[in-house]
Design a protein around this motif. Structure first.
Motif, short mmCIF file in Angstrom:
data_model
loop_
_atom_site.label_atom_id
_atom_site.label_comp_id
_atom_site.label_asym_id
_atom_site.label_seq_id
_atom_site.Cartn_x
_atom_site.Cartn_y
_atom_site.Cartn_z
N MET A 1 0.77 -1.23 -0.11
CA MET A 1 -0.10 -0.01 0.23
C MET A 1 1.04 1.11 -0.01
SD MET A 1 -3.31 0.72 -0.48
CE MET A 1 -4.22 -0.80 0.16
N GLN A 2 1.92 1.30 0.71
CA GLN A 2 3.00 2.22 0.42
C GLN A 2 3.59 2.53 -0.86
OE1 GLN A 2 6.42 1.84 2.90
NE2 GLN A 2 7.44 3.83 2.16
N VAL A 3 3.47 1.55 -1.67
CA VAL A 3 3.68 1.76 -3.16
C VAL A 3 2.58 2.47 -4.04
CG1 VAL A 3 4.12 0.68 -5.28
CG2 VAL A 3 5.33 0.22 -3.27
N ALA A 4 1.42 1.92 -3.65
CA ALA A 4 0.24 2.31 -4.18
C ALA A 4 -0.19 3.83 -3.85
CB ALA A 4 -1.11 1.49 -3.77
N THR A 5 0.17 4.24 -2.79
CA THR A 5 -0.04 5.80 -2.36
C THR A 5 1.09 6.54 -2.32
OG1 THR A 5 0.21 4.86 -0.14
CG2 THR A 5 -2.05 4.79 -1.05
N HIS A 6 2.29 6.07 -2.73
CA HIS A 6 3.57 6.95 -2.61
C HIS A 6 3.40 8.20 -3.32
CE1 HIS A 6 7.69 8.07 -2.42
NE2 HIS A 6 8.06 7.00 -1.62
N PRO A 7 3.60 9.38 -2.73
CA PRO A 7 3.55 10.79 -3.37
C PRO A 7 4.55 10.79 -4.62
CG PRO A 7 4.70 11.22 -1.35
CD PRO A 7 4.37 9.68 -1.24
N ASP A 8 5.87 10.14 -4.56
CA ASP A 8 6.80 10.31 -5.70
C ASP A 8 6.57 9.31 -6.86
OD1 ASP A 8 7.64 12.59 -4.27
OD2 ASP A 8 9.27 11.20 -3.31
N VAL A 9 5.13 8.74 -6.86
CA VAL A 9 5.01 7.47 -7.82
C VAL A 9 4.08 8.05 -8.71
CG1 VAL A 9 4.10 5.11 -8.20
CG2 VAL A 9 5.92 5.47 -6.56
N ASP A 10 4.18 8.14 -10.06
CA ASP A 10 3.39 8.35 -11.22
C ASP A 10 2.38 7.36 -11.52
OD1 ASP A 10 4.43 11.28 -11.37
OD2 ASP A 10 6.05 10.20 -12.18
N VAL A 11 2.97 6.04 -11.57
CA VAL A 11 2.43 4.86 -12.28
C VAL A 11 2.70 3.71 -11.13
CG1 VAL A 11 4.10 4.57 -13.85
CG2 VAL A 11 2.05 3.40 -14.28
N VAL A 12 1.85 2.79 -11.05
CA VAL A 12 2.01 1.69 -10.29
C VAL A 12 1.73 0.71 -11.05
CG1 VAL A 12 1.00 0.26 -8.40
CG2 VAL A 12 1.05 2.77 -8.12
N VAL A 13 2.93 -0.40 -11.12
CA VAL A 13 2.85 -1.51 -11.85
C VAL A 13 2.56 -2.88 -10.95
CG1 VAL A 13 4.39 -3.26 -13.02
CG2 VAL A 13 4.80 -1.08 -13.52
N GLU A 14 1.52 -3.26 -10.89
CA GLU A 14 1.08 -4.54 -10.17
C GLU A 14 1.27 -5.77 -11.05
OE1 GLU A 14 -0.82 -7.87 -9.14
OE2 GLU A 14 -2.09 -6.74 -10.35
N VAL A 15 2.24 -6.52 -10.30
CA VAL A 15 2.67 -8.12 -10.88
C VAL A 15 2.73 -8.80 -9.80
CG1 VAL A 15 3.91 -6.98 -13.13
CG2 VAL A 15 5.25 -7.10 -10.97
N ALA A 16 1.93 -8.69 -8.71
CA ALA A 16 1.94 -9.72 -7.67
C ALA A 16 0.96 -10.69 -7.65
CB ALA A 16 1.65 -8.99 -6.24
N GLY A 17 -0.17 -10.66 -8.57
CA GLY A 17 -1.16 -11.65 -8.78
C GLY A 17 -2.38 -11.51 -7.77
N GLY A 18 -3.11 -12.43 -7.86
CA GLY A 18 -4.34 -12.38 -7.08
C GLY A 18 -5.59 -11.47 -7.50
N THR A 19 -6.57 -11.76 -6.53
CA THR A 19 -7.49 -10.92 -6.96
C THR A 19 -8.12 -10.13 -5.48
OG1 THR A 19 -9.18 -12.78 -6.44
CG2 THR A 19 -8.63 -12.32 -8.78
#
Length: 453
Positions: free
Chosen positions: A83-101
């Motif tokens: 969640m820190q990655v998903a909401t990080h202020p210095d991130v423009d795009v989140v790449v989700e490659v962990a899998g699952g639903t």
């Protein structure tokens, strides 16, 4: 990592102001994540030139931080909190490659809520929760890109959205699961039964310890749902797809298909009809001379029939670390080009004109109209005509009747290829045939796909 901007070839006085680096946060550093990191690092300059700006991986969420540090080295921040990655202020795009639903849905929705674009290779997530995710993305004016979720190295989503944008798509059909294609290839080439072919696939790493999603057709149905949404602008209808895997497929049918000039492939088919769209995954017979029949091992292929371009076919690896990374990074390049422009210019989430075709229904199984293959065990060779007569009585068009090649320990088997007939009518005919005294065992049936224009 990736701090140096790519030098422009233009004279200095013509150069525009520097474009800010696209900053990427990634959730997961397994097979796909590590491949994405490697390709980004290796081809940094080429990728930046094509994107028009540098793409920099700034933070990664991983379960095993020590392992992740060994892959990434220095220059990329690490966290155990996705969640820190998903909401990080210095991130423009989140790449989700962990899998699952489950958790993946929360991460992606959180990223969108914080105004971040999303790139994912998670077909199950989109097939199950895509409607919610795409609605949230439209509301926030961000991109959700997912080329890596379908057929991996084959850029089929871009082909449908861009290369075939002028066309009305009639149908899409594909071998979109490498595990099952490997198993079917082994059953044909080596005469293995399903269990032996599956065991070999697991030993070689083509199948998971729990291969259910692959062998039951679920993985292919996830991908087909996304293909249909892009081809026809329809909502995601995974729950309505007709899904049949290969677990019940017998080696005798693989051999009999070869005898008749066909090969069996697990095919995903999305076909436009007057009453809606066929959305189905099942093992089918394909003519042995057809290009789709030549797709062997773990490879994938997708064929599209459209009104202007006609038949087009796309072939490539259906799995792999850097193969999937290729698609993920292609999506990042799209985001880099479109980030900051008006939301109306973003790559469409589900194809074009979705609002005009939302009424498209999924055609029920009984109304699907195809040719069929039947294998009918009988007590005596001379009963071949009784089989044909029973089908004719039920108004099933019979195109070819033959006796199967003799097999040790097996009685005579009548092979039938029908003309096109609705599934409901064929089911009734098979039920009547099964009750005949001449029939010595269960009647096997499979659909036949011509894949013609």
């Amino acid at each position: 990592m990736y701090r140096d901007p790519v030098e422009s070839l233009e004279p200095l006085h013509h150069r525009p102001a520097a474009i800010r680096t696209l900053r990427v946060g990634m959730i997961g550093i397994g097979t796909v994540g590590s491949g994405t990191f490697r390709v980004l690092a290796r081809n940094r300059a080429d990728i930046a030139a094509r994107a028009g700006r540098s793409i920099e991986l700034v933070i990664v969420a991983a379960r095993n931080l020590q392992r992740a540090a060994g892959i990434l080295g220095e220059g990329v921040a690490l966290t155990a909190d996705a969640m820190q990655v998903a909401t990080h202020p210095d991130v423009d795009v989140v790449v989700e490659v962990a899998g699952g639903t489950g958790p993946a849905r929360e991460w992606v929705l959180a990223a969108i809520a914080h105004g971040k674009h999303v790139v994912t290779a998670n077909k199950a997530l989109l097939a199950v929760h895509g409607a919610e995710i795409f609605a949230a993305a439209r509301e926030k004016g961000v991109i959700v890109a997912y080329e890596g979720a379908v057929a991996v190295s084959i850029p089929i989503i871009k082909a449908l959205r861009e290369g075939l944008a002028a066309n009305r798509i009639e149908w899409v059909a594909g071998i979109i699961n490498g595990t099952t294609n490997f198993i079917l290839s082994k059953m044909r080439d080596e005469g293995l039964d399903f269990a032996a072919a599956l065991a070999q696939a697991q030993a070689l790493g083509y199948a998971e310890a729990d291969p259910t999603f692959d062998i039951e057709g679920i993985d292919a149905a996830h991908k087909l749902t996304l293909l249909a949404a892009n081809a026809f602008g329809m909502p995601l209808r995974f729950a309505d797809a007709q899904v049949e895997g290969i677990t019940a497929l017998q080696g005798v049918d693989v051999a009999c298909a070869e005898q008749l000039g066909y090969r069996i492939k697990l095919l995903g088919v999305a076909r436009r009809q007057a009453a809606g769209v066929e959305l189905r995954v099942q093992p089918v017979l394909v003519p042995a001379t057809h290009l789709m029949a030549q797709v062997n091992g773990s490879m994938n292929a997708v064929m599209v029939k459209s009104d202007a371009a006609g038949l087009t076919m796309y072939y490539g690896a259906g799995a792999g670390s850097e193969q999937t990374a290729s698609a993920v990074i292609a999506d990042l390049v799209d985001v880099a080009r479109l980030d900051g422009v008006h939301a109306a210019r973003h790559v469409p989430h589900l194809g074009v004109h979705a609002h005009a075709t939302n009424a498209l229904a999924v055609v029920p199984r009984a109304a699907v109209h195809t040719s069929h293959y039947l294998r009918v065990p009988v007590h005596a060779v001379g009963q071949i005509q009784a089989v044909a007569a029973c089908l004719a009585e039920r108004k099933v068009p019979v195109r070819q009747v033959a006796l199967a090649a003799e097999r040790p320990g097996a009685g005579p088997q009548v092979l039938v290829l029908t003309g096109p007939v609705e599934q409901g009518a064929l089911d009734l005919a098979v039920h009547a045939l099964q009750a005949r005294a001449e029939v010595a065992g269960a009647v096997a049936t499979l659909r036949v796909e011509s894949l013609e224009g």
